[in-house]
Scaffold this active site. Structure first.
Site, PDB file in Angstrom:
ATOM      1  N   ASP A  16       0.866  -1.274   0.095  1.00 49.88           N
ATOM      2  CA  ASP A  16      -0.117   0.062   0.008  1.00 49.88           C
ATOM      3  C   ASP A  16       0.908   0.987  -0.036  1.00 49.88           C
ATOM      4  O   ASP A  16       1.663   1.309   1.104  1.00 49.88           O
ATOM      5  CB  ASP A  16      -0.784  -0.055   1.261  1.00 49.88           C
ATOM      6  CG  ASP A  16      -1.799   1.129   1.396  1.00 49.88           C
ATOM      7  OD1 ASP A  16      -1.549   1.989   0.596  1.00 49.88           O
ATOM      8  OD2 ASP A  16      -2.810   1.177   2.009  1.00 49.88           O
ATOM      9  N   ASN A  30      -6.385  13.442 -10.794  1.00 55.27           N
ATOM     10  CA  ASN A  30      -7.094  13.863 -11.842  1.00 55.27           C
ATOM     11  C   ASN A  30      -6.635  15.160 -12.114  1.00 55.27           C
ATOM     12  O   ASN A  30      -6.138  16.037 -11.034  1.00 55.27           O
ATOM     13  CB  ASN A  30      -8.429  13.524 -11.938  1.00 55.27           C
ATOM     14  CG  ASN A  30      -9.113  14.075 -10.424  1.00 55.27           C
ATOM     15  OD1 ASN A  30      -9.082  15.313 -10.442  1.00 55.27           O
ATOM     16  ND2 ASN A  30      -9.503  13.291  -9.425  1.00 55.27           N
ATOM     17  N   GLY A  38      -9.170   4.503  -5.434  1.00 51.27           N
ATOM     18  CA  GLY A  38      -7.935   3.972  -5.807  1.00 51.27           C
ATOM     19  C   GLY A  38      -6.816   4.749  -4.860  1.00 51.27           C
ATOM     20  O   GLY A  38      -7.093   4.838  -3.846  1.00 51.27           O
ATOM     21  N   VAL A  39      -5.713   5.056  -5.453  1.00 54.13           N
ATOM     22  CA  VAL A  39      -4.532   5.504  -4.842  1.00 54.13           C
ATOM     23  C   VAL A  39      -4.828   6.896  -4.365  1.00 54.13           C
ATOM     24  O   VAL A  39      -4.727   7.388  -2.946  1.00 54.13           O
ATOM     25  CB  VAL A  39      -3.632   5.670  -5.998  1.00 54.13           C
ATOM     26  CG1 VAL A  39      -2.251   6.520  -5.048  1.00 54.13           C
ATOM     27  CG2 VAL A  39      -2.963   4.390  -6.240  1.00 54.13           C
ATOM     28  N   ASP A  40      -5.767   7.840  -4.957  1.00 56.80           N
ATOM     29  CA  ASP A  40      -6.043   8.800  -4.599  1.00 56.80           C
ATOM     30  C   ASP A  40      -6.823   9.023  -3.323  1.00 56.80           C
ATOM     31  O   ASP A  40      -6.755   9.787  -2.234  1.00 56.80           O
ATOM     32  CB  ASP A  40      -6.841   9.481  -5.727  1.00 56.80           C
ATOM     33  CG  ASP A  40      -6.866  11.081  -5.872  1.00 56.80           C
ATOM     34  OD1 ASP A  40      -6.242  11.753  -4.977  1.00 56.80           O
ATOM     35  OD2 ASP A  40      -7.387  11.821  -6.645  1.00 56.80           O
ATOM     36  N   SER A 125      -2.020   5.267 -13.635  1.00 56.65           N
ATOM     37  CA  SER A 125      -2.871   5.223 -14.818  1.00 56.65           C
ATOM     38  C   SER A 125      -3.232   3.840 -15.242  1.00 56.65           C
ATOM     39  O   SER A 125      -4.485   3.613 -15.922  1.00 56.65           O
ATOM     40  CB  SER A 125      -2.268   5.739 -16.271  1.00 56.65           C
ATOM     41  OG  SER A 125      -1.980   7.137 -16.210  1.00 56.65           O
ATOM     42  N   GLY A 127      -5.042   1.843 -13.300  1.00 49.99           N
ATOM     43  CA  GLY A 127      -6.331   1.597 -12.488  1.00 49.99           C
ATOM     44  C   GLY A 127      -7.404   2.008 -13.132  1.00 49.99           C
ATOM     45  O   GLY A 127      -7.870   1.677 -14.314  1.00 49.99           O
TER      46      GLY A 127
HETATM   47  N1  APR Z   1      -1.281   1.669  -2.866  1.00 50.82           N
HETATM   48  C1  APR Z   1      -0.755   1.232  -4.075  1.00 50.82           C
HETATM   49  N2  APR Z   1      -1.484   1.098  -5.166  1.00 50.82           N
HETATM   50  C2  APR Z   1      -2.714   1.110  -5.334  1.00 50.82           C
HETATM   51  C3  APR Z   1      -3.669   1.520  -3.973  1.00 50.82           C
HETATM   52  C4  APR Z   1      -2.934   1.788  -2.776  1.00 50.82           C
HETATM   53  N3  APR Z   1      -3.305   2.032  -1.930  1.00 50.82           N
HETATM   54  N4  APR Z   1      -4.910   1.589  -4.477  1.00 50.82           N
HETATM   55  C5  APR Z   1      -4.984   1.277  -5.670  1.00 50.82           C
HETATM   56  N5  APR Z   1      -3.767   0.968  -5.997  1.00 50.82           N
HETATM   57  C6  APR Z   1      -3.391   0.499  -7.558  1.00 50.82           C
HETATM   58  C7  APR Z   1      -4.510   0.115  -8.429  1.00 50.82           C
HETATM   59  O1  APR Z   1      -4.852  -1.223  -8.307  1.00 50.82           O
HETATM   60  C8  APR Z   1      -3.848   0.484  -9.800  1.00 50.82           C
HETATM   61  O2  APR Z   1      -2.963  -0.703 -10.299  1.00 50.82           O
HETATM   62  O3  APR Z   1      -2.987   1.727  -8.129  1.00 50.82           O
HETATM   63  C9  APR Z   1      -2.983   1.694  -9.672  1.00 50.82           C
HETATM   64  C10 APR Z   1      -3.594   2.952  -9.875  1.00 50.82           C
HETATM   65  O4  APR Z   1      -5.068   3.013 -10.018  1.00 50.82           O
HETATM   66  P1  APR Z   1      -5.773   4.113  -9.746  1.00 50.82           P
HETATM   67  O5  APR Z   1      -5.669   4.676  -8.172  1.00 50.82           O
HETATM   68  O6  APR Z   1      -7.108   4.159 -10.042  1.00 50.82           O
HETATM   69  O7  APR Z   1      -4.914   5.243 -10.614  1.00 50.82           O
HETATM   70  P2  APR Z   1      -5.138   5.924 -12.060  1.00 50.82           P
HETATM   71  O8  APR Z   1      -5.741   4.802 -13.041  1.00 50.82           O
HETATM   72  O9  APR Z   1      -4.044   6.593 -12.566  1.00 50.82           O
HETATM   73  O10 APR Z   1      -6.848   6.595 -12.279  1.00 50.82           O
HETATM   74  C11 APR Z   1      -6.729   7.983 -11.593  1.00 50.82           C
HETATM   75  O11 APR Z   1      -8.810   7.507 -10.252  1.00 50.82           O
HETATM   76  O12 APR Z   1      -8.869   7.658  -8.314  1.00 50.82           O
HETATM   77  C12 APR Z   1      -9.123   8.331  -9.574  1.00 50.82           C
HETATM   78  O13 APR Z   1      -8.925  10.620  -8.910  1.00 50.82           O
HETATM   79  C13 APR Z   1      -8.226   9.653  -9.450  1.00 50.82           C
HETATM   80  O14 APR Z   1      -9.505  10.333 -11.385  1.00 50.82           O
HETATM   81  C14 APR Z   1      -8.252   9.639 -10.987  1.00 50.82           C
HETATM   82  C15 APR Z   1      -8.098   8.385 -11.712  1.00 50.82           C
END
Ligand code: APR
Length: 180
Positions: A16, A30, A38-40, A125, A127
């Protein structure tokens, strides 16, 4: 898994990103810096409201695609969060590879600017934005290797992969990119 590049090293771990004891972590943000899932979502939940307060006051216009902006990290163990905007996958012929590489380089440049010896990336990107994980992995690894070879910093770049599928994609991509 660890790859050494002169004085620097690339690390690949499953975990994580909010739990990483590094100088800076990268948020998959974003352009509006409006928060999300997700990460955000994980970063804003674990880091507390000061991070959103900082993005709103310091970057009211948000952040352009392919760029990144820095804030403090609130309650997280890291010192900084670099909010990076990667591309939404649209098939790969609309500039997505260069946009992803630009977002990655923007974070590496912020790490140098803020004297961060260690930086952790998620699979930016790959996720909600739908970038195929194997292509994202190869792109992020190659971009990072080119940067650290040239700049000889940051000392540690850690890719933090949330699940086994992402971890496998990154470790396979390393084996393809790293010359034997
Ligand atoms: N730690 C590490 N990796 C994570 C975590 C975490 N806590 N949570 C999710 N992930 C992984 C996901 O499984 C994926 O492989 O991070 C990767 C990126 O996923 P997203 O967070 O969805 O990022 P992204 O594809 O860049 O999309 C960004 O999603 O949450 C919204 O505000 C954000 O609009 C933006 C978009």
């Amino acid at each position: 898994m660890i790859v050494k590049l002169g004085p620097c090293r690339l690390e690949f771990v499953q975990g994580d990103i909010t739990q990483q004891h590094v100088a800076a972590i990268v948020n998959a943000a974003n352009p509006a810096l409006a928060g999300g899932g997700g990460v955000d979502g994980a970063i804003h939940t674990a880091g507390g409201p000061s991070i959103m307060h900082e993005t709103q006051t310091q970057y009211p216009e948000g952040c352009a695609l392919g760029n990144a902006v820095a804030t403090g990290a609130g309650d997280l163990p890291a010192k900084f969060v670099f909010h990076a905007v990667g591309p939404i996958w649209k098939g790969g012929r609309q500039g997505e590879p260069e946009q992803l590489a630009m977002a990655c380089r923007a974070c590496l440049q912020l790490a140098v600017k803020h004297h961060c010896a260690s930086l952790a990336f998620p699979a930016l990107s790959a996720g909600a934005y739908g970038y195929p994980i194997d292509l994202a992995a190869a792109n992020l690894i190659k971009t990072t290797m080119d940067f650290v070879r040239w700049h000889q910093k940051p000392a540690v770049v850690r890719f933090v992969l949330y699940d086994q599928g992402a971890f496998g994609a990154f470790t396979r991509a390393v084996e393809e990119v790293v010359p034997r």
